[in-house]
Design a protein around this motif. Structure first.
Motif, short mmCIF file in Angstrom:
data_model
loop_
_atom_site.label_atom_id
_atom_site.label_comp_id
_atom_site.label_asym_id
_atom_site.label_seq_id
_atom_site.Cartn_x
_atom_site.Cartn_y
_atom_site.Cartn_z
N UNK A 102 0.69 -1.23 0.16
CA UNK A 102 -0.02 0.04 -0.07
C UNK A 102 0.96 1.20 0.07
N UNK A 103 0.27 2.05 -0.75
CA UNK A 103 1.31 3.56 -0.83
C UNK A 103 0.48 4.67 -1.22
N UNK A 104 0.97 5.49 -2.18
CA UNK A 104 0.24 6.69 -2.49
C UNK A 104 -0.81 6.55 -2.99
N UNK A 105 -1.41 5.59 -3.98
CA UNK A 105 -2.46 5.39 -4.64
C UNK A 105 -3.50 5.05 -3.80
N UNK A 283 6.88 6.53 3.25
CA UNK A 283 5.91 7.69 4.11
C UNK A 283 4.63 7.47 3.69
N UNK A 284 4.23 7.16 2.44
CA UNK A 284 2.85 7.24 2.24
C UNK A 284 2.18 5.75 2.56
N UNK A 285 3.01 4.84 2.67
CA UNK A 285 2.71 3.23 3.36
C UNK A 285 2.34 3.54 4.78
N UNK A 286 3.09 4.51 5.38
CA UNK A 286 3.02 4.40 6.87
C UNK A 286 1.77 5.48 7.08
N UNK A 287 1.54 6.53 6.18
CA UNK A 287 0.61 7.16 6.58
C UNK A 287 -0.81 6.60 6.26
N UNK A 321 -9.85 11.26 5.51
CA UNK A 321 -9.80 12.01 4.26
C UNK A 321 -8.51 13.16 4.22
N UNK A 322 -8.56 13.78 5.31
CA UNK A 322 -7.28 14.69 5.64
C UNK A 322 -5.95 14.09 5.55
N UNK A 323 -5.87 13.06 6.03
CA UNK A 323 -4.65 12.29 6.03
C UNK A 323 -4.14 12.05 4.58
N UNK A 324 -4.81 11.96 3.60
CA UNK A 324 -4.42 11.61 2.36
C UNK A 324 -3.15 12.84 2.02
N UNK A 325 -1.65 12.32 1.77
CA UNK A 325 -0.99 13.21 1.58
C UNK A 325 -0.68 13.79 0.21
#
Length: 677
Positions: A102-105, A283-287, A321-325
């Motif tokens: 899991x990542x940015x997408x 970072x995206x994965x951890x987020x 929703x807001x966590x989406x970087x």
């Protein structure tokens, strides 16, 4: 490569599978740019009514445009945006899940899906505020970001491919009888001779067999001033012949040409992930996991505090929703695509992005001597005359005889005579004196160009002091005899590049140590080092020892860049923290290097360090802006300040999100203001 695009493109595709492949790759990339552009503009058109119809936005603006059934129109428009505009992210999330990465997408898909399904639930009667406007703006911003990113990357390749399109369609091939015939570039073979007239472009890479001219290589190497080229010099396909007519021997076909290699290198560099990109993906994965944990924690805490389920779900949805970087997803790719284009513009080809990012920390540069700091060709450095013979006459006699030899010393003497525009004389009875020199008859006189050993054997008196000085500097000295009388001495050495002194000076300004590592003898190495200010010299190093020397220098705590051009430099280039090949070097040296200097100019090394530093600074700035938004927004969205009456509304969250994304995009574009050292 033919570039009468309409008439000959098909034929060329048949002739060159290599080109066809790269063209296909480029078209695919171009199609993706178009896809994101089209999706962005259509989503933008649909987002405007979504914003105007959203009750929350109307309340925010202090207006009331509600009417019967408006919520269903809003839901229909939002469904279109979610499925049409959001499709690339849903598809990307599916791919990430399939690879269990899991990542940015995944983050984007999660945020849009939660906003969409939560809002549909509200339309169907769930107590809460719909977030269709949040969904639409989120999809819109991500489409914009991906479009900008892909366009930047595409433009870097396109800028180079447009150079290839400027190649001439035809060339004038020389025939055996001295005439020329006009042929298509595709018909040329390796070894063919072609005539390039003033104002024309070099059809392919080759070597000048006849003629001298100024050649404009600015579009290929970034070197602004035309370069003087004469017999024996290499020329690059696409360079412009400014003055005299040149006869070129074709050395490389289009698919092997310098230009094709450059295009391929840039494409490969764009595919390689940098350390910072890896960091943002991690970072995206951890987020993603943080979003899930933060959402769950928010829900549980609000329920424990006695809030209604509706209220707890609304806070949870807002947090997730807001966590989406958005900005974090764009922070690295935007800067990297800009720096790739900039590098190509300044004559730097980045083959390994991670090593390029490391270049900012370099504190020692190791130079190979021949071909890197020096031109790799003999040139006349000193001339001494005896009796009444003038310097020009000494050179004229020597060059007339040496013209018949292919020795590097001979080439240097003939070139010096040519540079001084001396007319050579008629030579008869040319003869090689084994091991000591050459001789011949000029205007009835016997003329010899011989070694110091010959002079000593014949007990001929000469200026020992000058000779010893030149020898101590590693120069090669030859003597000119006319009818057995000593009339002149010529000293030659590998010529130092004009820019070498400036490069070393600027390295010292940056507190970077300059080290020479060469297989050449001690005298020559130390002479060159003294001339240009090198700090340390390692001479007479065998090719297989070069990599060991690099390790030895690294063991002293140095972060090392190695610059070289030959096959013998390849292991050392691989061993160094950053390997830099000069573009005029061998293919194996270029393959072993992390960065290639297109123009073979030592001072371009400074551009690597300054661009690396600037790129890294921009990356850090963007990451701070991007993650700063998340660090600030998530706790507020969860309601940490709710006891004091402060709750981050989704509307304010969206504004913060948009602002950080725009700042990141603009900040990346500011890198274009970079000026090399």
């Amino acid at each position: 490569m033919n570039h009468n695009h309409h008439s000959s493109h098909e034929k060329h595709q048949n002739n060159s599978s290599n080109h066809d492949h790269s063209q296909h790759g480029h078209d695919h990339h171009g199609d993706m740019v178009k896809e994101f552009r089209n999706k962005f503009f259509l989503t933008l058109v649909i987002t405007v009514p979504i914003l105007l119809l959203s009750p929350m936005i109307q309340h925010f603006l202090g207006v009331d445009w509600r009417f019967s059934g408006d919520i269903y129109i809003l839901a229909a428009l939002a469904t279109f945006v979610y499925l049409y505009g959001g499709w690339p992210f849903l598809r990307g999330a599916y791919d990430e899940w399939r690879q269990r990465e899991p990542g940015m997408m995944t983050l984007i898909a999660m945020a849009t899906s939660i906003a969409f399904f939560y809002s549909i639930a509200v339309v169907l009667g769930f107590d809460g505020d719909e977030l269709f406007w949040e969904l639409a703006t989120l999809v819109l911003i991500m489409l914009l970001g991906h479009w900008i990113e892909m366009r930047s990357v595409n433009n870097a390749s396109k800028a180079l491919e447009s150079l290839a399109e400027l190649m001439p369609n035809t060339a004038y091939r020389m025939l055996e009888n001295g005439d020329t015939e006009e042929v298509e570039i595709d018909q040329l073979q390796q070894g063919d001779y072609v005539l390039v007239k003033p104002g024309e472009k070099m059809p392919l890479d080759g070597k000048i067999i006849k003629g001298k001219s100024q050649v404009d290589e600015s579009m290929l190497t970034g070197e602004s001033a035309p370069v003087t080229k004469s017999e024996g010099d290499e020329v690059i396909g696409g360079a412009i012949n400014k003055e005299g007519s040149l006869t070129i021997e074709v050395e490389k076909m289009m698919q092997d040409s310098y230009l094709s290699q450059v295009i391929e290198m840039v494409k490969n560099s764009q595919k390689t992930k940098s350390r910072t990109q890896d960091f943002t993906n991690r970072a995206a994965k951890w987020l993603f996991y943080i979003a899930l944990i933060a959402g769950l924690t928010t829900f549980v805490v609000w329920i424990i505090l006695g809030a209604t389920a509706d209220m707890a779900i609304q806070r949870t949805v807002t947090v997730m929703v807001i966590t989406c970087p958005h900005a974090l997803g764009l922070a690295a790719p935007l800067v990297i695509s800009v720096s790739t284009a900039l590098s190509a513009r300044h004559g730097l080809l980045i083959r390994n992005r991670t090593q390029f990012e490391n270049a900012r920390n370099i504190n020692a540069v190791i130079f190979d001597k021949t071909g890197t700091l020096t031109k790799g060709e003999f040139g006349v450095t000193d001339l001494q005359t005896f009796s009444s013979t003038s310097e020009d006459d000494v050179l004229r006699y020597a060059a007339t005889i040496e013209r018949e030899s292919e020795h590097p010393i001979a080439t240097g003497i003939v070139k010096e005579a040519s540079d001084r525009q001396l007319e050579l004389l008629e030579l008869t009875n040319f003869n090689s004196i084994t091991g000591v020199g050459i001789e011949g008859d000029i205007n009835g006189k016997n003329v010899k160009v011989v070694s110091p050993g010959f002079i000593r054997d014949k007990a001929i008196q000469f200026d020992e002091q000058h000779y010893e000085e030149w020898s101590a500097q590693g120069k090669t000295v030859v003597f000119l005899l006319v009818d057995e009388e000593l009339v002149g001495a010529i000293a030659l050495a590998d010529q130092i590049k004009d820019s070498s002194h400036l490069a070393i000076e600027r390295l010292h300004d940056k507190n970077i140590k300059a080290i020479m590592l060469t297989g050449d003898n001690e005298k020559v190495a130390h002479y060159v080092a003294e001339q240009i200010g090198i700090d340390e010299v390692y001479a007479e190093v065998l090719p297989d020892q070069k990599a060991e020397k690099v390790k030895e220098i690294q063991s002293h705590g140095m972060i090392v860049a190695m610059t070289g051009d030959g096959i013998n430099d390849a292991p050392a280039l691989s061993t160094a923290d950053v390997g830099i090949a000069v573009g005029a070097g061998t293919d194996i040296a270029m393959d072993s290097a992390d960065i290639v200097l297109v123009d073979s100019d030592p001072k371009d090394i400074l551009s690597i360090f300054s661009l690396s530093k600037r790129t890294y600074n921009k990356l850090v700035q963007n990451l701070i802006w991007a993650t700063g938004y998340n660090i600030f927004a998530i706790p507020l969205a969860a309601g940490v300040l709710a006891p004091w009456g402060i709750i981050l509304s989704p509307a304010v969250g969206a504004i913060l999100m948009s602002l950080s994304t725009i700042i990141v995009a603009v900040n990346a574009q500011l890198l274009y203001k970079f000026k090399p050292d």
